[in-house]
Design a protein around this motif. Structure first.
Motif, PDB file in Angstrom:
ATOM      1  N   LEU A  16       8.956 -41.272 -20.755  1.00  0.00           N
ATOM      2  CA  LEU A  16       8.105 -40.600 -21.749  1.00  0.00           C
ATOM      3  C   LEU A  16       8.992 -40.148 -22.892  1.00  0.00           C
ATOM      4  O   LEU A  16       9.872 -39.315 -22.716  1.00  0.00           O
ATOM      5  CB  LEU A  16       7.392 -39.396 -21.131  1.00  0.00           C
ATOM      6  N   ILE A  17       8.776 -40.745 -24.075  1.00  0.00           N
ATOM      7  CA  ILE A  17       9.576 -40.355 -25.222  1.00  0.00           C
ATOM      8  C   ILE A  17       8.652 -40.125 -26.399  1.00  0.00           C
ATOM      9  O   ILE A  17       7.548 -40.654 -26.470  1.00  0.00           O
ATOM     10  CB  ILE A  17      10.637 -41.424 -25.579  1.00  0.00           C
ATOM     11  N   GLY A  18       9.082 -39.315 -27.336  1.00  0.00           N
ATOM     12  CA  GLY A  18       8.245 -38.982 -28.475  1.00  0.00           C
ATOM     13  C   GLY A  18       8.866 -39.422 -29.780  1.00  0.00           C
ATOM     14  O   GLY A  18       9.978 -39.936 -29.828  1.00  0.00           O
ATOM     15  N   GLY A  19       8.116 -39.196 -30.839  1.00  0.00           N
ATOM     16  CA  GLY A  19       8.632 -39.531 -32.155  1.00  0.00           C
ATOM     17  C   GLY A  19       8.465 -40.996 -32.474  1.00  0.00           C
ATOM     18  O   GLY A  19       7.972 -41.782 -31.688  1.00  0.00           O
ATOM     19  N   GLY A  20       8.920 -41.399 -33.650  1.00  0.00           N
ATOM     20  CA  GLY A  20       8.791 -42.781 -34.066  1.00  0.00           C
ATOM     21  C   GLY A  20       9.987 -43.194 -34.888  1.00  0.00           C
ATOM     22  O   GLY A  20      10.873 -42.415 -35.188  1.00  0.00           O
ATOM     23  N   THR A  21      10.018 -44.478 -35.260  1.00  0.00           N
ATOM     24  CA  THR A  21      11.099 -45.025 -36.063  1.00  0.00           C
ATOM     25  C   THR A  21      10.503 -45.700 -37.266  1.00  0.00           C
ATOM     26  O   THR A  21       9.635 -46.564 -37.133  1.00  0.00           O
ATOM     27  CB  THR A  21      11.917 -46.050 -35.250  1.00  0.00           C
ATOM     28  N   SER A  22      10.940 -45.334 -38.439  1.00  0.00           N
ATOM     29  CA  SER A  22      10.416 -45.953 -39.650  1.00  0.00           C
ATOM     30  C   SER A  22      11.098 -47.278 -39.888  1.00  0.00           C
ATOM     31  O   SER A  22      12.129 -47.589 -39.298  1.00  0.00           O
ATOM     32  CB  SER A  22      10.656 -45.030 -40.843  1.00  0.00           C
ATOM     33  N   GLN A 326       9.543 -49.512 -19.088  1.00  0.00           N
ATOM     34  CA  GLN A 326       8.489 -49.190 -20.044  1.00  0.00           C
ATOM     35  C   GLN A 326       8.580 -47.712 -20.448  1.00  0.00           C
ATOM     36  O   GLN A 326       8.791 -46.854 -19.598  1.00  0.00           O
ATOM     37  CB  GLN A 326       7.100 -49.475 -19.464  1.00  0.00           C
ATOM     38  N   SER A 327       8.434 -47.464 -21.748  1.00  0.00           N
ATOM     39  CA  SER A 327       8.425 -46.095 -22.270  1.00  0.00           C
ATOM     40  C   SER A 327       7.029 -45.745 -22.762  1.00  0.00           C
ATOM     41  O   SER A 327       6.313 -46.600 -23.300  1.00  0.00           O
ATOM     42  CB  SER A 327       9.408 -45.951 -23.434  1.00  0.00           C
ATOM     43  N   LEU A 328       6.647 -44.495 -22.579  1.00  0.00           N
ATOM     44  CA  LEU A 328       5.390 -43.989 -23.119  1.00  0.00           C
ATOM     45  C   LEU A 328       5.653 -43.357 -24.479  1.00  0.00           C
ATOM     46  O   LEU A 328       6.486 -42.456 -24.607  1.00  0.00           O
ATOM     47  CB  LEU A 328       4.782 -42.946 -22.175  1.00  0.00           C
ATOM     48  N   LEU A 329       4.943 -43.852 -25.495  1.00  0.00           N
ATOM     49  CA  LEU A 329       5.088 -43.336 -26.854  1.00  0.00           C
ATOM     50  C   LEU A 329       3.764 -42.709 -27.278  1.00  0.00           C
ATOM     51  O   LEU A 329       2.854 -43.414 -27.735  1.00  0.00           O
ATOM     52  CB  LEU A 329       5.464 -44.468 -27.808  1.00  0.00           C
ATOM     53  N   PRO A 330       3.598 -41.391 -27.129  1.00  0.00           N
ATOM     54  CA  PRO A 330       2.339 -40.741 -27.514  1.00  0.00           C
ATOM     55  C   PRO A 330       2.125 -40.788 -29.019  1.00  0.00           C
ATOM     56  O   PRO A 330       3.071 -40.647 -29.800  1.00  0.00           O
ATOM     57  CB  PRO A 330       2.539 -39.297 -27.022  1.00  0.00           C
ATOM     58  N   LEU A 331       0.887 -40.981 -29.436  1.00  0.00           N
ATOM     59  CA  LEU A 331       0.512 -40.973 -30.845  1.00  0.00           C
ATOM     60  C   LEU A 331      -0.236 -39.678 -31.169  1.00  0.00           C
ATOM     61  O   LEU A 331      -0.726 -38.982 -30.274  1.00  0.00           O
ATOM     62  CB  LEU A 331      -0.349 -42.191 -31.168  1.00  0.00           C
ATOM     63  N   ASP A 333      -3.100 -38.965 -32.347  1.00  0.00           N
ATOM     64  CA  ASP A 333      -4.529 -38.826 -32.059  1.00  0.00           C
ATOM     65  C   ASP A 333      -4.833 -38.744 -30.568  1.00  0.00           C
ATOM     66  O   ASP A 333      -5.989 -38.772 -30.157  1.00  0.00           O
ATOM     67  CB  ASP A 333      -5.308 -39.985 -32.687  1.00  0.00           C
ATOM     68  N   GLY A 334      -3.790 -38.643 -29.723  1.00  0.00           N
ATOM     69  CA  GLY A 334      -3.992 -38.553 -28.284  1.00  0.00           C
ATOM     70  C   GLY A 334      -3.871 -39.869 -27.559  1.00  0.00           C
ATOM     71  O   GLY A 334      -3.836 -39.900 -26.327  1.00  0.00           O
ATOM     72  N   SER A 335      -3.813 -40.971 -28.288  1.00  0.00           N
ATOM     73  CA  SER A 335      -3.597 -42.273 -27.664  1.00  0.00           C
ATOM     74  C   SER A 335      -2.091 -42.471 -27.454  1.00  0.00           C
ATOM     75  O   SER A 335      -1.281 -41.602 -27.798  1.00  0.00           O
ATOM     76  CB  SER A 335      -4.182 -43.391 -28.529  1.00  0.00           C
ATOM     77  N   ALA A 336      -1.701 -43.621 -26.915  1.00  0.00           N
ATOM     78  CA  ALA A 336      -0.286 -43.840 -26.635  1.00  0.00           C
ATOM     79  C   ALA A 336       0.006 -45.329 -26.521  1.00  0.00           C
ATOM     80  O   ALA A 336      -0.885 -46.147 -26.292  1.00  0.00           O
ATOM     81  CB  ALA A 336       0.125 -43.119 -25.345  1.00  0.00           C
ATOM     82  N   LEU A 337       1.277 -45.664 -26.701  1.00  0.00           N
ATOM     83  CA  LEU A 337       1.767 -47.006 -26.433  1.00  0.00           C
ATOM     84  C   LEU A 337       2.602 -46.974 -25.162  1.00  0.00           C
ATOM     85  O   LEU A 337       3.367 -46.034 -24.932  1.00  0.00           O
ATOM     86  CB  LEU A 337       2.653 -47.518 -27.573  1.00  0.00           C
ATOM     87  N   ARG A 338       2.415 -47.987 -24.325  1.00  0.00           N
ATOM     88  CA  ARG A 338       3.362 -48.216 -23.241  1.00  0.00           C
ATOM     89  C   ARG A 338       4.128 -49.467 -23.624  1.00  0.00           C
ATOM     90  O   ARG A 338       3.596 -50.560 -23.634  1.00  0.00           O
ATOM     91  CB  ARG A 338       2.643 -48.410 -21.902  1.00  0.00           C
ATOM     92  N   LEU A 339       5.411 -49.290 -23.942  1.00  0.00           N
ATOM     93  CA  LEU A 339       6.186 -50.346 -24.572  1.00  0.00           C
ATOM     94  C   LEU A 339       7.454 -50.644 -23.772  1.00  0.00           C
ATOM     95  O   LEU A 339       8.159 -49.721 -23.354  1.00  0.00           O
ATOM     96  CB  LEU A 339       6.562 -49.913 -25.997  1.00  0.00           C
ATOM     97  N   THR A 340       7.730 -51.908 -23.569  1.00  0.00           N
ATOM     98  CA  THR A 340       8.974 -52.296 -22.905  1.00  0.00           C
ATOM     99  C   THR A 340      10.132 -52.009 -23.855  1.00  0.00           C
ATOM    100  O   THR A 340      10.197 -52.541 -24.958  1.00  0.00           O
ATOM    101  CB  THR A 340       8.955 -53.789 -22.541  1.00  0.00           C
ATOM    102  N   THR A 341      11.038 -51.155 -23.416  1.00  0.00           N
ATOM    103  CA  THR A 341      12.125 -50.703 -24.286  1.00  0.00           C
ATOM    104  C   THR A 341      13.515 -50.993 -23.729  1.00  0.00           C
ATOM    105  O   THR A 341      14.511 -50.775 -24.422  1.00  0.00           O
ATOM    106  CB  THR A 341      12.017 -49.191 -24.537  1.00  0.00           C
ATOM    107  N   ALA A 342      13.614 -51.461 -22.494  1.00  0.00           N
ATOM    108  CA  ALA A 342      14.935 -51.722 -21.921  1.00  0.00           C
ATOM    109  C   ALA A 342      14.803 -52.690 -20.750  1.00  0.00           C
ATOM    110  O   ALA A 342      13.707 -52.919 -20.224  1.00  0.00           O
ATOM    111  CB  ALA A 342      15.593 -50.419 -21.463  1.00  0.00           C
TER     112      ALA A 342
END
Length: 412
Positions: A16-22, A326-331, A333-342
């Motif tokens: 579970l990680i937060g924030g984003g990358t521009s 897989q990492s959880l990236l909360p957005l 609006d309450g939704s989220a991405l589950r994204l393969t990160t490693a």
């Protein structure tokens, strides 16, 4: 079985990680790869659909964008997914509570819903499901195009309720219809600890849950008192579990400072190496590790580390190859991405994911044969008359360890 849900997510290394990358912050982006042109094209397509699709009044912008996000994430790999706020909330609840299921770990292979392994002593195992089976339909509905999360949700339900599966078995190209009654899944992670032959012990790990390492430690101490000089560690049909459990199991056999696994993302600073931090209890004991196509994730981490450090001989068939994080990236609006990160890498820098491990000594065995061996052992434990085929993988492991013990005896 909400506990089981929690473990299944950790099997794939959920973070579970937060924030984003521009775009400007992304070191992997080339100078001519900017989002503005593609986003303008996306907006143009969105407007064309809204203005000209035959049922435009039924399609809201939010719905269209959700479909686009679904497609984008699922096109990356079977494990990445966009989750709307209600689905994300349910997933967090699942990780904390209990529910019923069939006791099977699933993945995706060649675009098909594939069984990694049925967990022993669960409804899926008792129903005869095998590693490598492809699920074609659940309760009469085809699963083509269904995500892993959606399939898992369909398999879950109240204990005591049935679920009907249509399965394709590549092993003999057969089609099966199987009804399974859901149950709460409670599985012992350490089984069948015993002296197989004079000086050679046998222990089977069915999963890497929280108490697995301590239970294994206790069993090994008992076996050592009974004269254990070598060990067969059976990881066949073990679909994995907790990463920290894999590391603590490895601590029993690897030297302090040895690498167990590397978790590597796209950026150099995202790599993390898990190492042994304590002295092992069994640093020199000869070992054979049994693996097959149902050995995945944490099983592959342990087997790969023991193989790379020359601490064990791997015997059996190639493992499954499930090693992504897989990492959880909360957005907002309450939704989220589950994204393969490693991805997981063994100490010698081998990538596990979609590759698996190759045994030092390959002894082919069909999944059905392995299941008959397991069922015969269960019948024997219950006082029945076992009728098991020969376990050629186990026989080979015993032969290898006997040879090592004889050579050590000569050296002394």
């Amino acid at each position: 079985m909400h506990k089981k849900r929690r473990k299944l997510f950790i099997l794939s290394g959920l973070l579970l990680i937060g924030g984003g990358t521009s775009a400007a912050e992304d070191p992997g982006r080339s100078g001519d790869d900017r989002p503005y042109g593609p986003m303008a094209k996306f907006t143009a397509v969105l407007e064309q659909v809204r203005h000209h699709y035959v049922t435009t009044n039924e399609l809201r912008y939010e719905e269209l964008v959700t479909h686009a996000l679904d497609g984008m994430l699922q096109a990356l790999d079977p494990y990445s997914r966009y989750m709307e706020d209600d689905e994300y909330t349910r997933m967090k609840d699942d990780m904390e509570g209990r529910f019923g299921g069939v006791g099977v770990v699933i993945s995706s292979r060649e675009g098909m819903l594939t069984i990694v392994a049925p967990i022993e002593d669960t409804p899926a195992f008792e129903a005869g499901l095998l590693p490598g089976d492809r699920i074609v339909a659940i309760d009469g509905d085809p699963v083509e195009g269904v995500s892993l999360d959606e399939a898992s949700s369909l398999l879950r339900g109240e204990p005591g309720t049935p679920v009907k599966l249509k399965v394709y078995r590549p092993e003999n190209e057969s089609h099966l219809s199987i009804e399974i009654v859901r149950d709460e899944i409670e599985v012992s992670s350490v089984k069948d600890a015993a002296m197989a032959e004079e000086g050679i012990a046998y222990v089977r790990l069915t999963q890497f849950d929280e108490p697995a390492a301590e239970r294994l430690r206790e069993e090994l101490r008992t076996l050592r008192d009974e004269g254990m000089k070598a060990l067969v560690l059976d990881l066949r049909g073990n679909p994995g579990g907790l990463l920290r459990s894999a590391v603590t199991v490895s601590e029993l056999f690897l030297d302090r400072g040895d690498d167990v696994v590397r978790v590597r993302g796209r950026r150099e600073e995202e790599e993390e190496t898990y190492r042994i931090t304590r002295r092992p209890e069994y640093p020199d004991m000869p070992m054979a590790v049994l693996i097959n196509g149902g050995s995945a994730s944490a099983s592959e981490i342990v087997a790969g580390a023991l193989q790379d450090h020359d601490r064990a001989v791997l015997i059996g068939a190639p493992s499954f190859g499930k090693g992504s994080v897989q990492s959880l990236l909360p957005l907002d609006d309450g939704s989220a991405l589950r994204l393969t990160t490693a991805l997981y890498y063994t100490p010698s820098n081998r990538c596990i994911h979609e590759v698996g491990l190759t045994p030092d000594i390959e002894v082919p065995m069909e999944a059905g044969t392995w299941r008959r061996i397991r069922m015969a052992h269960l019948q024997e434990a219950e006082g029945g008359e076992p009728d098991a085929p020969a376990d050629l993988q186990m026989e080979r492991a015993l032969g290898v360890l006997k040879g090592i013990l004889i050579d050590r005896g000569r050296a002394h």
